[in-house]
Design a protein around this motif. Structure first.
Motif, mmCIF file in Angstrom:
data_model
loop_
_atom_site.group_PDB
_atom_site.id
_atom_site.type_symbol
_atom_site.label_atom_id
_atom_site.label_comp_id
_atom_site.label_asym_id
_atom_site.label_seq_id
_atom_site.Cartn_x
_atom_site.Cartn_y
_atom_site.Cartn_z
ATOM 1 N N PHE A 15 18.945 51.095 -21.350
ATOM 2 C CA PHE A 15 18.683 49.910 -20.545
ATOM 3 C C PHE A 15 19.929 49.462 -19.791
ATOM 4 O O PHE A 15 19.873 49.171 -18.594
ATOM 5 N N VAL A 16 21.064 49.414 -20.479
ATOM 6 C CA VAL A 16 22.315 48.979 -19.845
ATOM 7 C C VAL A 16 22.686 49.927 -18.708
ATOM 8 O O VAL A 16 23.009 49.493 -17.592
ATOM 9 N N ALA A 17 22.647 51.235 -18.977
ATOM 10 C CA ALA A 17 23.007 52.218 -17.944
ATOM 11 C C ALA A 17 22.045 52.147 -16.763
ATOM 12 O O ALA A 17 22.464 52.159 -15.600
ATOM 13 N N GLY A 18 20.763 52.053 -17.052
ATOM 14 C CA GLY A 18 19.765 51.985 -15.985
ATOM 15 C C GLY A 18 19.831 50.698 -15.192
ATOM 16 O O GLY A 18 19.725 50.703 -13.960
ATOM 17 N N LEU A 21 22.862 50.784 -12.955
ATOM 18 C CA LEU A 21 22.621 51.666 -11.811
ATOM 19 C C LEU A 21 21.674 51.014 -10.806
ATOM 20 O O LEU A 21 21.898 51.080 -9.592
ATOM 21 N N ALA A 22 20.628 50.360 -11.307
ATOM 22 C CA ALA A 22 19.694 49.661 -10.423
ATOM 23 C C ALA A 22 20.391 48.513 -9.694
ATOM 24 O O ALA A 22 20.137 48.280 -8.499
ATOM 25 N N LEU A 23 21.269 47.809 -10.397
ATOM 26 C CA LEU A 23 22.039 46.727 -9.768
ATOM 27 C C LEU A 23 22.909 47.269 -8.637
ATOM 28 O O LEU A 23 22.938 46.701 -7.532
ATOM 29 N N LEU A 25 22.469 50.005 -6.895
ATOM 30 C CA LEU A 25 21.598 50.433 -5.802
ATOM 31 C C LEU A 25 21.070 49.233 -5.018
ATOM 32 O O LEU A 25 21.083 49.230 -3.778
ATOM 33 N N GLY A 26 20.648 48.204 -5.736
ATOM 34 C CA GLY A 26 20.130 47.013 -5.066
ATOM 35 C C GLY A 26 21.177 46.309 -4.228
ATOM 36 O O GLY A 26 20.904 45.883 -3.107
ATOM 37 N N VAL A 27 22.378 46.196 -4.759
ATOM 38 C CA VAL A 27 23.461 45.527 -4.029
ATOM 39 C C VAL A 27 23.862 46.335 -2.795
ATOM 40 O O VAL A 27 24.096 45.775 -1.713
ATOM 41 N N MET A 28 23.914 47.661 -2.937
ATOM 42 C CA MET A 28 24.259 48.493 -1.771
ATOM 43 C C MET A 28 23.171 48.413 -0.704
ATOM 44 O O MET A 28 23.472 48.358 0.496
ATOM 45 N N ALA A 29 21.905 48.375 -1.118
ATOM 46 C CA ALA A 29 20.811 48.234 -0.148
ATOM 47 C C ALA A 29 20.889 46.874 0.544
ATOM 48 O O ALA A 29 20.704 46.782 1.767
ATOM 49 N N ALA A 30 21.176 45.836 -0.227
ATOM 50 C CA ALA A 30 21.310 44.500 0.368
ATOM 51 C C ALA A 30 22.470 44.456 1.356
ATOM 52 O O ALA A 30 22.372 43.817 2.414
ATOM 53 N N GLN A 31 23.540 45.143 1.041
ATOM 54 C CA GLN A 31 24.698 45.189 1.940
ATOM 55 C C GLN A 31 24.324 45.863 3.263
ATOM 56 O O GLN A 31 24.709 45.394 4.335
ATOM 57 N N VAL A 32 23.570 46.957 3.174
ATOM 58 C CA VAL A 32 23.154 47.653 4.392
ATOM 59 C C VAL A 32 22.257 46.751 5.235
ATOM 60 O O VAL A 32 22.428 46.635 6.455
ATOM 61 N N VAL A 33 21.308 46.085 4.592
ATOM 62 C CA VAL A 33 20.403 45.186 5.316
ATOM 63 C C VAL A 33 21.188 44.055 5.967
ATOM 64 O O VAL A 33 21.002 43.751 7.152
ATOM 65 N N CYS A 34 22.076 43.453 5.209
ATOM 66 C CA CYS A 34 22.856 42.337 5.759
ATOM 67 C C CYS A 34 23.765 42.776 6.902
ATOM 68 O O CYS A 34 23.884 42.082 7.912
ATOM 69 N N ARG A 35 24.370 43.939 6.739
ATOM 70 C CA ARG A 35 25.316 44.389 7.761
ATOM 71 C C ARG A 35 24.612 44.782 9.054
ATOM 72 O O ARG A 35 25.052 44.422 10.145
ATOM 73 N N TYR A 36 23.511 45.531 8.958
ATOM 74 C CA TYR A 36 22.902 46.075 10.174
ATOM 75 C C TYR A 36 21.770 45.232 10.746
ATOM 76 O O TYR A 36 21.525 45.274 11.944
ATOM 77 N N LEU A 37 21.093 44.480 9.920
ATOM 78 C CA LEU A 37 20.007 43.647 10.443
ATOM 79 C C LEU A 37 20.443 42.220 10.711
ATOM 80 O O LEU A 37 19.998 41.599 11.670
ATOM 81 N N ALA A 49 28.894 46.707 -6.876
ATOM 82 C CA ALA A 49 28.414 48.084 -6.952
ATOM 83 C C ALA A 49 29.395 48.970 -7.721
ATOM 84 O O ALA A 49 28.988 49.765 -8.576
ATOM 85 N N ARG A 50 30.682 48.826 -7.463
ATOM 86 C CA ARG A 50 31.694 49.635 -8.151
ATOM 87 C C ARG A 50 31.700 49.355 -9.645
ATOM 88 O O ARG A 50 31.702 50.281 -10.460
ATOM 89 N N TYR A 51 31.691 48.089 -10.001
ATOM 90 C CA TYR A 51 31.746 47.729 -11.420
ATOM 91 C C TYR A 51 30.465 48.133 -12.150
ATOM 92 O O TYR A 51 30.506 48.556 -13.305
ATOM 93 N N ALA A 52 29.337 48.001 -11.487
ATOM 94 C CA ALA A 52 28.070 48.424 -12.088
ATOM 95 C C ALA A 52 28.055 49.937 -12.298
ATOM 96 O O ALA A 52 27.562 50.423 -13.326
ATOM 97 N N LEU A 53 28.615 50.686 -11.359
ATOM 98 C CA LEU A 53 28.674 52.142 -11.515
ATOM 99 C C LEU A 53 29.615 52.553 -12.640
ATOM 100 O O LEU A 53 29.374 53.541 -13.338
ATOM 101 N N VAL A 54 30.690 51.799 -12.844
ATOM 102 C CA VAL A 54 31.591 52.077 -13.969
ATOM 103 C C VAL A 54 30.835 51.919 -15.282
ATOM 104 O O VAL A 54 30.869 52.796 -16.147
ATOM 105 N N TRP A 55 30.126 50.807 -15.434
ATOM 106 C CA TRP A 55 29.369 50.582 -16.666
ATOM 107 C C TRP A 55 28.264 51.618 -16.834
ATOM 108 O O TRP A 55 28.051 52.147 -17.927
ATOM 109 N N SER A 56 27.570 51.919 -15.752
ATOM 110 C CA SER A 56 26.489 52.900 -15.834
ATOM 111 C C SER A 56 26.998 54.281 -16.232
ATOM 112 O O SER A 56 26.392 54.961 -17.058
#
Length: 163
Positions: A15-18, A21-23, A25-37, A49-56
């Motif tokens: 659960f923690v790893a997943g 990882l989902a966090l 992915l969600g934050v990176m998607a939100a960043q793309v939406v905010c930046r380009y739209l 995103a970096r810290y979540a990937l470290v934990w994952s």
């Protein structure tokens, strides 16, 4: 004991790893939406995103080790007689136990130093030690999984454990 380890690894650690990882992915998607739209960036998204990937990755590495999901070259080991294959398996798990213990020990020393310094992350302003705590947690989980593998391989009814 095995039931408690199943709960720890198959429920909590997965659960923690997943979730981490989902966090990410969600934050990176939100960043793309905010930046380009919206033509505006989220200043904190890269850190989250970096810290979540470290934990994952740290917790996920322990789960993958316990499930036998890491890459292994077993061609030579599979050709050995059963007793020698068991001995090699135990030695490998002992080496992994030592590695997990070393990672947990040095990761804890790093985290403790950072807790004492109260060093904050740039964007989120959280104590960086909480991020570094993923290192000893992952190392300890790897060590626990290695101990379980050694104990399981020692049982006569367990058969021969592969790498």
């Amino acid at each position: 004991m095995s039931r408690a380890l199943d709960l720890l690894f198959e429920r909590l650690a997965v659960f923690v790893a997943g979730a981490a990882l989902a966090l990410a992915l969600g934050v990176m998607a939100a960043q793309v939406v905010c930046r380009y739209l919206l033509d505006d960036s989220l200043v904190w998204s890269e850190e989250v995103a970096r810290y979540a990937l470290v934990w994952s990755s740290m917790v996920g590495a322990a789960v993958a080790y316990r499930q036998g999901g890491h890459v292994a070259i077993t061609n030579l080991v599979e050709r050995l007689p059963a007793r020698l294959r068991l001995a090699v398996s135990r030695v490998v798990h002992l080496l992994i136990l030592g590695f997990g213990g070393l990672v947990a020990w040095t990761g804890w020393a790093l985290s403790a130093r950072n807790f004492a310094r109260h060093q904050l992350s740039a964007a989120l302003q959280i104590d960086i030690a909480w991020v570094n705590l993923a290192i000893p947690v992952g190392g300890a989980l790897i060590a626990v999984a290695a101990i379980e593998a050694i104990v399981t391989a020692a049982k006569p009814s367990a058969g021969v454990s592969t790498l």
